[in-house]
Design a protein around this motif. Structure first.
Motif, PDB file in Angstrom:
ATOM      1  N   ASN A 148       1.861   1.116   0.664  1.00  0.00           N
ATOM      2  CA  ASN A 148       0.468   1.524   0.538  1.00  0.00           C
ATOM      3  C   ASN A 148       0.352   2.553  -0.583  1.00  0.00           C
ATOM      4  OD1 ASN A 148      -1.833   3.549   1.292  1.00  0.00           O
ATOM      5  ND2 ASN A 148      -2.336   1.691   2.420  1.00  0.00           N
ATOM      6  N   ILE A 149      -0.538   2.331  -1.539  1.00  0.00           N
ATOM      7  CA  ILE A 149      -0.633   3.190  -2.706  1.00  0.00           C
ATOM      8  C   ILE A 149      -1.017   4.621  -2.336  1.00  0.00           C
ATOM      9  CG2 ILE A 149      -3.031   2.500  -3.161  1.00  0.00           C
ATOM     10  CD1 ILE A 149      -0.278   3.555  -5.688  1.00  0.00           C
ATOM     11  N   TYR A 150      -1.848   4.784  -1.306  1.00  0.00           N
ATOM     12  CA  TYR A 150      -2.256   6.127  -0.898  1.00  0.00           C
ATOM     13  C   TYR A 150      -1.077   6.898  -0.297  1.00  0.00           C
ATOM     14  CZ  TYR A 150      -7.031   4.414  -1.522  1.00  0.00           C
ATOM     15  OH  TYR A 150      -8.178   3.896  -2.047  1.00  0.00           O
ATOM     16  N   ALA A 167      -4.801   9.175 -12.762  1.00  0.00           N
ATOM     17  CA  ALA A 167      -4.597   7.886 -13.418  1.00  0.00           C
ATOM     18  C   ALA A 167      -4.352   6.778 -12.402  1.00  0.00           C
ATOM     19  CB  ALA A 167      -3.419   7.979 -14.392  1.00  0.00           C
ATOM     20  N   THR A 168      -3.597   7.092 -11.357  1.00  0.00           N
ATOM     21  CA  THR A 168      -3.315   6.086 -10.322  1.00  0.00           C
ATOM     22  C   THR A 168      -4.583   5.690  -9.582  1.00  0.00           C
ATOM     23  OG1 THR A 168      -1.075   6.967 -10.016  1.00  0.00           O
ATOM     24  CG2 THR A 168      -1.956   5.563  -8.266  1.00  0.00           C
ATOM     25  N   LEU A 169      -5.353   6.680  -9.163  1.00  0.00           N
ATOM     26  CA  LEU A 169      -6.588   6.386  -8.431  1.00  0.00           C
ATOM     27  C   LEU A 169      -7.593   5.634  -9.296  1.00  0.00           C
ATOM     28  CD1 LEU A 169      -7.148   9.714  -6.441  1.00  0.00           C
ATOM     29  CD2 LEU A 169      -6.325   7.527  -5.547  1.00  0.00           C
ATOM     30  N   VAL A 200      -6.763   0.587  -5.394  1.00  0.00           N
ATOM     31  CA  VAL A 200      -7.690   1.677  -5.054  1.00  0.00           C
ATOM     32  C   VAL A 200      -9.104   1.200  -5.327  1.00  0.00           C
ATOM     33  CG1 VAL A 200      -8.366   4.054  -5.527  1.00  0.00           C
ATOM     34  CG2 VAL A 200      -5.952   3.404  -5.620  1.00  0.00           C
ATOM     35  N   THR A 201      -9.804   0.859  -4.274  1.00  0.00           N
ATOM     36  CA  THR A 201     -11.165   0.320  -4.400  1.00  0.00           C
ATOM     37  C   THR A 201     -12.071   0.894  -3.322  1.00  0.00           C
ATOM     38  OG1 THR A 201     -10.614  -1.554  -2.965  1.00  0.00           O
ATOM     39  CG2 THR A 201     -10.319  -1.870  -5.339  1.00  0.00           C
ATOM     40  N   PHE A 252     -16.794   2.755   2.615  1.00  0.00           N
ATOM     41  CA  PHE A 252     -15.578   2.176   3.177  1.00  0.00           C
ATOM     42  C   PHE A 252     -14.529   2.078   2.074  1.00  0.00           C
ATOM     43  CE2 PHE A 252     -13.149  -1.859   4.033  1.00  0.00           C
ATOM     44  CZ  PHE A 252     -12.305  -1.298   4.992  1.00  0.00           C
ATOM     45  N   ILE A 253     -13.358   2.648   2.349  1.00  0.00           N
ATOM     46  CA  ILE A 253     -12.278   2.659   1.361  1.00  0.00           C
ATOM     47  C   ILE A 253     -11.119   1.847   1.921  1.00  0.00           C
ATOM     48  CG2 ILE A 253     -10.779   4.105  -0.062  1.00  0.00           C
ATOM     49  CD1 ILE A 253     -12.718   6.429   0.534  1.00  0.00           C
TER      50      ILE A 253
END
Length: 410
Positions: A97-99, A148-150, A156-157, A276-277
């Motif tokens: 998971n990117i987060y 930059a990642t976010l 990341v949407t 909603f994320i």
């Protein structure tokens, strides 16, 4: 890792009961229990090791009550927080998971900066520690990575409802037309206390032309850098008396945990009419582990402290809180959620600016507070550390409640 093991047992071997690991709430509960156990059990061993290595705090004489007795108290206790957070995360969270990846990077990055600072203070006998410019460079570097990642990462949407002018889905059984929700890249954030409370940073560049959204990163990344730098320094200034930084941080993180859970759950976000994320709910596992480690650390850091977190802990705490707030698009609530950090920061800024102004105008520097940061002002007034910490916690709880109320109060 356990998540993937139990996922395999559930989907491949159909082992009864293993499907419970698919639930974020279950894994979060396990994470907070495990981090509490690790921080209390492992913490004692770390403290004993630090004592054997003579990793003691060097206390400057500031005329504060009980200050002399703290000399020699082990520092670098932030290692307890870092270890007790990362172990449950590695075991229980989705590591792709990117987060979660961003939060782990933040923890290690800021922990390293803080560790270097503490190492210089203790072993190099330099009370100034790591030079401020190098701290700022480290914070800016993390800000660039996170921003930059976010901005650029496809995972990341946010999700918005499509209007009637866009695609719709016809429900044949009920003869109705339902709006479709599509995920999209966006630099939108949330403005608290307002009804139509979404604001897109890209709008700040609308004057540049029709393709202004392609350059939104020029605004977004510097904002991320500023927030991470400000919050991490605020946490660092708050770490001045026993239990203050760990307790107030735990309260702030719990509030952010509420935002994270509802923002990452399509049902709750739809009910509360908030952004909603997708995939952000996985951060709840990290938050649970982080809260558990902070509370467990308080077992040894409450008055009289057996260990100090040092910059290893305070810079890490500030960095994590900043990244959490940015990830769930609640960075504009930071002045409320982290109101204690803000007050501590402002007290220092006001004190320095007023002293310089009065010295230039009257030839003699004057002070607003007896001493800054703010908690030292109350110490100078004769308040006991425990009373100051408890009252700051109470204020922190009130601010956290106000923050959570913004979910519906607009």
């Amino acid at each position: 890792m356990l998540y993937y093991l139990f996922e395999y047992l559930d989907k491949t071997l159909d082992v009864p009961g293993t499907g419970v690991f698919q639930y974020i709430t279950f894994r979060s509960a396990l994470a907070i229990i495990l981090s509490l156990l690790l921080s209390t059990i492992f913490g004692k061993r770390v403290i004993n090791y630090l004592r054997r290595q003579q990793v003691g705090e060097t206390v400057r004489e500031l005329g504060l009550q009980g200050q002399v007795e703290k000399a020699g108290t082990p520092t670098m206790g932030g290692l307890i927080i870092i270890f007790s957070t990362l172990v449950p995360v590695v075991l229980l969270a989705k590591l792709d998971n990117i987060y979660v990846i961003l939060l782990v990077v933040t923890t290690l990055w800021m922990g390293t900066i803080g560790f270097i600072d503490d190492y210089i203070k203790i072993f190099k006998k330099d009370k100034q520690g790591l030079k401020g410019i190098f701290k700022v460079i480290g914070q800016v570097g993390l800000g660039i990575i996170v921003g930059a990642t976010l901005y650029f990462h496809p995972g990341v949407t946010i999700r918005k409802e499509v209007t009637k002018n866009n695609i719709v889905v016809v429900n044949a059984t009920q003869n109705t037309i339902n709006p479709v929700s599509l995920e999209e890249k966006s630099t939108a954030t949330t403005i608290p206390f307002f009804k139509n409370n979404e604001f897109d940073y890209a709008e700040l560049l609308a004057w540049t032309g029709d393709d202004y959204q392609n350059y939104a990163w020029l605004i977004f990344i510097p904002i991320v850098i500023f927030i991470i730098t400000a919050v991490s320094n605020g946490a660092n200034l708050t770490d001045g008396i026993d239990g203050l930084a760990a307790g107030t941080s735990a309260i702030s993180v719990i509030a952010l945990g509420v935002f994270t859970f509802v923002s990452g759950n399509i049902i709750f976000s739809n009910y509360l009419n908030i952004m909603f994320i997708p995939n952000s709910g996985e951060m709840t596992v990290f938050i649970a582990a982080f809260v558990g480690s902070l509370i467990g650390f308080l077992w040894y850091n409450s008055y009289p402290a057996a260990v100090f977190m040092g910059d290893t802990g305070s810079l890490t705490i500030g960095g994590i809180i900043a990244v959490l707030a940015i990830a769930v698009r609640k960075e504009m609530l930071i002045p409320v959620i982290c109101g204690i950090f803000l007050a501590e920061n402002l007290s220092v800024v006001m004190q320095v600016m007023y002293f310089k102004y009065t010295k230039k105008r009257f030839g003699e520097g004057r002070r607003i507070f007896l001493m800054s940061p703010l908690h030292h002002h109350y110490q100078k007034k004769g308040y006991h550390e425990s009373k100051i910490v408890t009252r700051f916690w109470i204020v922190g709880i009130l601010l956290a409640i106000v923050s959570i109320v913004t979910l519906k109060l607009r």
